[in-house]
Enzyme design. Structure first.
Site, PDB file in Angstrom:
ATOM      1  N   HIS A 639      11.659  83.823   8.047  1.00 18.32           N
ATOM      2  CA  HIS A 639      12.446  84.978   7.623  1.00 18.32           C
ATOM      3  C   HIS A 639      11.754  85.655   6.456  1.00 18.32           C
ATOM      4  O   HIS A 639      11.374  85.007   5.477  1.00 18.32           O
ATOM      5  CB  HIS A 639      13.856  84.549   7.212  1.00 18.32           C
ATOM      6  CG  HIS A 639      14.704  85.676   6.709  1.00 18.32           C
ATOM      7  ND1 HIS A 639      15.046  86.753   7.497  1.00 18.32           N
ATOM      8  CD2 HIS A 639      15.260  85.908   5.487  1.00 18.32           C
ATOM      9  CE1 HIS A 639      15.791  87.591   6.795  1.00 18.32           C
ATOM     10  NE2 HIS A 639      15.931  87.106   5.579  1.00 18.32           N
ATOM     11  N   HIS A 692      24.499  92.403   1.754  1.00 17.72           N
ATOM     12  CA  HIS A 692      24.821  92.604   0.348  1.00 17.72           C
ATOM     13  C   HIS A 692      25.930  93.628   0.147  1.00 17.72           C
ATOM     14  O   HIS A 692      26.303  93.935  -0.984  1.00 17.72           O
ATOM     15  CB  HIS A 692      23.570  93.025  -0.428  1.00 17.72           C
ATOM     16  CG  HIS A 692      22.530  91.940  -0.486  1.00 17.72           C
ATOM     17  ND1 HIS A 692      21.512  91.839   0.436  1.00 17.72           N
ATOM     18  CD2 HIS A 692      22.382  90.888  -1.321  1.00 17.72           C
ATOM     19  CE1 HIS A 692      20.771  90.781   0.150  1.00 17.72           C
ATOM     20  NE2 HIS A 692      21.283  90.188  -0.916  1.00 17.72           N
TER      21      HIS A 692
END
Length: 798
Positions: A639, A692
Site C-alpha cells: 500500500h 480522513h
C-alpha cells in the site's frame, strides 16, 4: 542571539470534541491560544531571543490558504472555522483538499488548489491576531511572525495551469499588504519560509524568487529568508543575495543521508554576503540524538571563514515540529545507556542556547573556539546494551546473495497460482476503528492491570467482531482489524531488537493525528512472530482469505528516528531481514495474502533528483528482500498513500508486488492514469473514498469511481484485478460511518459487476465462500452484527 522554529500540537487541541459538537468554538480557540503561549514562553524561559510565532489549528499550509483567500469554489459558501475544517476534512458535497507529505518528511499538509483564474481575497485577521498575542506574551522585540513564502506556496499547490512566476505575481499584492500591516505593528522582522529552495528544481525558480523578493522588500519590514530540510545546492549563489536582511540555512540535512549536507562547503566556495545575518541551522531538528559537538564545530568553521559573531544566528536545522516534545516526560521509562544521549524538542532549545553561548565565548576568546558546547555529548556508536555497528552483517547490501531479492517465479506465472476473484474484488487496507474500549485494554496491559492471556482473550473478541462485520458486508478479502496496534510502525518497533519506543514521544503526523516514532538504538533483530497470532485468530472465524498485515522496512525506517553511526541503507536491510522472517512465519501459518505496506517509500526520496537513483535502489531492494521469501501461491500486497508517485513508477514496478493499493480519492485518478500510461500490468487497488473525511460516500459516487478506473485504461480486460478498497486504514473513523461506507462500497462493486455482465450474479458481491457473522456471534443475526458499532460481540464468543 538565537532563533527557533517551534510548533507542537499538544493534546490535539481538543479537535475531536469540537467536531463532535461537545466543545464550543471559543473553548477550542482558548485551548489553541494556551498551547501556543506555553510553547512561546518555554522558548523565552530557555533563553531563545527571537521566537518564531508558529502554531496552527490544523496545518500551516492550510493557514496560508485561509489568509490569502485562495479558497476553492466548493467552499465559498462557508466561513470561519466551518470553512477551515471543511477544507481539512471535507463536508457534505465538499471533498477535502488533497493531502500529501511535506517534502521528505512524515508530516502531511493540505494541498492548495489554484485554477487558471485564481485571485486572492485575503483576510489577515487570524495571522495578525496571532502576532498581537505573541507580542503580548513575549514583547514586540522577541515575537517574530512566520509566513510561508509565495514561491514555496505556489510550488506546493496543484492544478495551477499558469506559469510559476505569473502565479507568484498574483499573490504578491496580498503578501505586500500583510507585510505592511506587520511593519505597522513594529515587528523586528518577518520570517519567510521557502523550503522549496532545498529541492533540485530551485534553479528554475530564480526569476520567480528575484521578482517576488524585489517587490516584497519594498514593504518596509526586514525579511528573514528561512530554508531547511537540505542544503540549497546550485541555488546558493543567487538565493543568499536576494534583498533580505537574513538568511537561515540547514547545515545538517537528513540524518544518515548517503550524501552529506553541503551548506558549509557552499559558504567556503562562494562566501556569504557581508550585509546579511546568517541563521546557522546547526542543531539537528530532525533527529532525537543529542548534539555531539557538531553544532559548535560547524559554527567554529563559520567564524574561521570570517563571518562575524554578531551576524550569526544559532537555530535548529529544521522546524522542531518533527520531534517529540520533551524527553523529561519519559520519566523512568528511559533505558539505561540512553540517558544524556537523546534530546527532544525542549532539549534542542537548550542545545541552541548552549551553542550560542559557546559562540559568544569563542568570539571573546578565540583560543576557546575548539572547545565543546556546554553539555555536548561525545560521538558514540550504538546504544543501551547493544553492540551497534560492531560488525556482523553491517554491510548487508554487499554481503547478501542476489537470489534473496527475487521471487521464485515471475508475476505472470505466480499470479495464476494465486486466489481468483470476481470483477472488482473488495477489501480494506488493514485497520478498523480504534475504540475507547480497545485503547483502554492496551493501557491496562501496559500498566499490568491485565495479564497477557486475559488481554489476548479480550482482543480476540474484537477481532471476531471485525471479521463478522466484514463477513456480513460481503467483503472478499478480510483483515483482522489491528485492534491490538497503536500504530503501524510503533507496533513492530516494540517487538524488534535494536529499537526503543517512547511512552510520551508524540509527533504530529497531520492535523489532529500524532504518532510515536520508534528510535533505532542498535542492530535490528527478529525476536519472534509479531503478526501471526492475530492472523490465526481471524482466520478461525472465516473461510475467506485473511490478510497478514506488516509494515515494510522502508516505512519503518522513514517513520522512525534512525541511528546516525551507520547508513540508512544498512538499517533498511537489517529491517528487511527481520521482516522476511515474519513473512515466512505467516506463510507457514497458512496465510495466502500478505500485505507489506510501504506508504513512506516516496517521501524518503532525497530532495535533489540526482540522489534519487541511489535511494530507490536500496529502498526497493529492501522491500524485495523482505517479500521474496514468499512462495508463488502467496499474494504479496503493498500500500502506497498520500504522496505523488508519478516520478517513481519504474521503482514501483520493480517492487514486484502482486497487488498495489494506493490513495486515490483526493488526487482525481492521477496515479491511475500514470500507471495506465506506463503499462502497469499487476493488480491495482485504487482508493474509492477518503478515509480522513467523516462523510459517507454514496453507492453512486463509488460506482462512478469504479467506472473511471475502466475509463483510465488500467488493466484492460482484467476487472478481476482491479480491487475496490478505501484510500487508507479506517482506525480514525467511527464504527457507524465505517460500516455505512463499506456497505456502500460493496454494493457499488456488485452493481458495477452486474453492469459488466447482465448474466453475472449481483448477490453478495463475493466469489469466496465463507461463514456468516452469526458464526462469529451466534446469538445475533448478521444485520445485528453489522450494527454493533464499536462494541465487541458482547462476550458470547470470548
Amino acid at each position: 542571539m538565537a532563533d527557533c522554529v517551534f510548533q507542537i500540537d499538544h493534546g490535539n487541541l481538543r479537535h475531536h470534541r469540537f467536531w463532535q459538537g461537545k466543545l464550543s468554538e471559543a473553548d477550542l480557540l482558548s485551548t489553541a491560544d494556551k498551547v501556543q503561549a506555553d510553547a512561546w514562553e518555554l522558548q523565552r524561559d530557555t533563553g531563545i531571543a527571537a521566537i518564531g510565532l508558529d502554531g496552527t489549528l490544523y496545518d500551516q499550509v492550510l493557514d496560508t490558504v485561509q489568509w490569502l483567500g485562495v479558497i476553492p469554489a466548493r467552499f465559498k459558501g462557508l466561513s470561519g472555522l466551518q470553512r477551515y475544517f471543511a477544507m481539512a476534512r471535507g463536508a457534505p458535497g465538499r471533498p477535502a483538499l488533497d493531502m500529501t507529505k511535506l517534502m521528505d518528511t512524515n508530516y502531511h499538509f493540505l494541498v492548495p488548489e489554484l485554477d487558471a483564474n485564481f485571485s486572492p481575497e485575503p483576510n489577515y485577521e487570524w495571522l495578525v491576531d496571532k502576532v498581537a498575542k505573541g507580542q503580548a506574551v513575549l514583547g514586540a522585540a522577541s515575537a517574530i511572525p512566520i509566513v510561508m513564502g509565495p514561491v514555496t506556496f505556489v510550488c506546493l499547490a496543484k492544478g495551477c495551469p499558469v506559469p510559476t512566476d505569473e502565479a507568484v505575481r498574483r499573490l504578491l499584492p496580498a503578501y505586500t499588504e500583510l507585510l505592511r500591516r506587520l511593519a505597522g505593528m513594529r515587528v523586528p522582522e518577518v520570517q519567510m519560509h521557502e523550503p522549496i529552495l532545498a529541492t533540485s528544481g530551485a534553479g528554475d525558480l530564480r526569476d520567480s524568487f528575484e521578482a517576488a523578493y524585489l517587490e516584497l522588500a519594498k514593504a518596509g519590514v526586514p525579511l528573514h529568508l528561512v530554508t531547511y530540510y537540505d542544503d540549497i545546492g546550485s541555488a546558493y549563489p543567487w538565493a543568499v543575495n536576494l534583498p533580505v536582511s537574513s538568511v537561515t540555512l540547514d547545515f545538517l540535512g537528513v540524518p544518515g543521508a548517503a550524501v552529506p549536507n553541503q551548506t558549509l562547503q557552499l559558504i567556503r566556495q562562494h562566501g556569504f554576503p557581508a550585509d546579511k545575518r546568517l541563521g546557522a541551522g546547526v542543531v539537528d531538528g530532525r533527529s532525537v540524538w543529542a548534539d555531539d559537538g557538531t553544532a559548535v564545530s560547524l559554527v567554529t568553521e563559520l567564524l574561521g571563514l570570517g563571518i562575524p559573531h554578531e551576524r550569526l544566528v544559532i537555530t535548529s536545522s529544521a522546524p522542531l515540529q518533527h520531534l517529540p516534545y520533551d524527553l523529561r516526560l519519559e520519566g523512568g521509562h528511559l533505558p539505561e545507556g540512553l540517558a544524556g544521549r537523546l534530546a527532544f524538542a525542549t532539549q534542542k532549545l537548550a542545545e541552541i542556547v548552549s551553542t550560542a553561548t559557546a559562540v559568544a565565548v569563542a568570539a571573546a576568546d578565540p583560543g576557546s573556539a575548539h572547545g565543546d558546547a556546554p553539555g555536548a555529548v561525545k560521538p558514540q556508536a550504538g546504544a543501551a546494551g547493544a553492540a551497534a555497528g560492531s560488525g556482523e552483517g553491517v554491510a548487508f547490501g554487499q554481503q547478501l546473495d542476489e537470489k534473496l531479492f527475487s521471487r521464485s517465479e515471475a508475476y505472470k506465472t505466480r499470479r495464476e497460482a494465486q486466489a481468483t476473484f470476481p470483477a472488482f474484488p473488495t477489501t480494506t487496507i488493514g485497520s478498523f476503528p480504534q475504540t475507547a474500549e480497545v485503547r483502554r485494554l492496551r493501557q491496562q496491559l501496559q500498566r499490568g492491570a491485565l495479564s497477557r492471556p486475559e488481554y489476548e482473550r479480550l482482543i480476540t473478541g474484537h477481532i471476531a467482531h471485525c471479521v463478522g462485520v466484514q463477513e456480513a458486508l460481503g467483503l472478499d478479502v478480510l483483515v483482522h482489524g489491528e485492534s491490538e496496534r497503536t500504530d503501524m510502525v510503533e507496533y513492530f518497533g516494540t517487538q524488534l531488537g535494536g529499537m526503543w519506543h517512547t511512552s510520551s514521544g508524540w509527533v504530529q503526523s497531520y492535523g489532529s493525528r500524532c504518532v510515536r516514532p520508534p528510535v533505532v538504538v542498535g542492530d535490528i533483530e527478529y525476536q519472534g512472530p509479531m503478526a501471526v497470532w492475530e492472523y490465526q485468530v481471524a482466520q478461525t472465524y472465516t473461510r475467506r482469505p485473511v490478510k497478514g498485515m506488516l509494515t515494510g522496512p522502508v516505512t519503518i525506517l522513514n517513520w522512525s528516528f534512525p541511528r546516525k553511526d551507520i547508513s540508512r541503507q544498512q538499517q533498511a536491510m537489517q529491517l528487511a531481514l527481520a521482516l522476511r522472517k515474519e513473512v515466512a512465519a505467516l506463510e507457514e501459518a497458512g496465510c495466502k495474502v500478505v500485505q507489506v505496506d510501504e506508504p513512506a517509500l516516496r517521501e524518503g526520496l532525497p530532495l535533489k533528483a540526482e540522489r534519487w537513483g541511489s535511494y530507490l535502489g536500496w529502498a526497493v531492494d529492501a522491500f524485495r528482500l523482505c517479500t521474496a521469501v514468499a512462495g508463488p501461491a502467496t499474494q504479496i500486497v503493498t500500500h502506497l498513500c498520500y504522496s505523488d508517485f508519478n516520478d517513481i513508477l519504474p521503482a514501483i514496478d520493480r517492487m514486484d508486488a502482486d497487488v498495489l493499493t494506493i490513495e486515490n480519492s483526493r488526487s482525481d485518478n492521477a496515479m491511475i492514469r500514470a500507471l495506465a500510461t506506463a503499462g502497469y500490468r499487476r493488480d491495482i487497488g485504487p482508493g474509492v473514498y477518503d478515509v480522513h473525511s467523516p462523510e459517507v460516500p454514496s453507492v453512486e459516487f463509488i460506482k462512478s469511481r469504479i467506472r473511471s478506473f475502466l475509463d483510465s485504461g488500467i488493466l484492460p480486460g482484467r476487472p478481476d484485478r482491479i480491487w475496490v478498497n478505501p484510500d487508507c486504514g479506517l482506525k480514525t473513523r467511527g464504527w457507524p460511518e465505517t460500516i455505512a461506507a463499506l456497505r456502500n462500497m460493496v454494493q457499488a462493486a456488485a452493481e458495477a459487476r452486474a453492469e459488466l455482465s447482465e448474466g453475472a450474479s449481483s448477490g453478495a458481491g463475493s466469489a469466496a465462500g465463507g461463514v456468516g457473522a452469526e458464526q462469529v456471534c451466534k446469538q445475533q443475526p448478521a444485520e445485528e452484527a453489522v450494527g454493533l458499532a464499536g462494541r465487541s460481540c458482547g462476550g458470547c464468543c470470548r
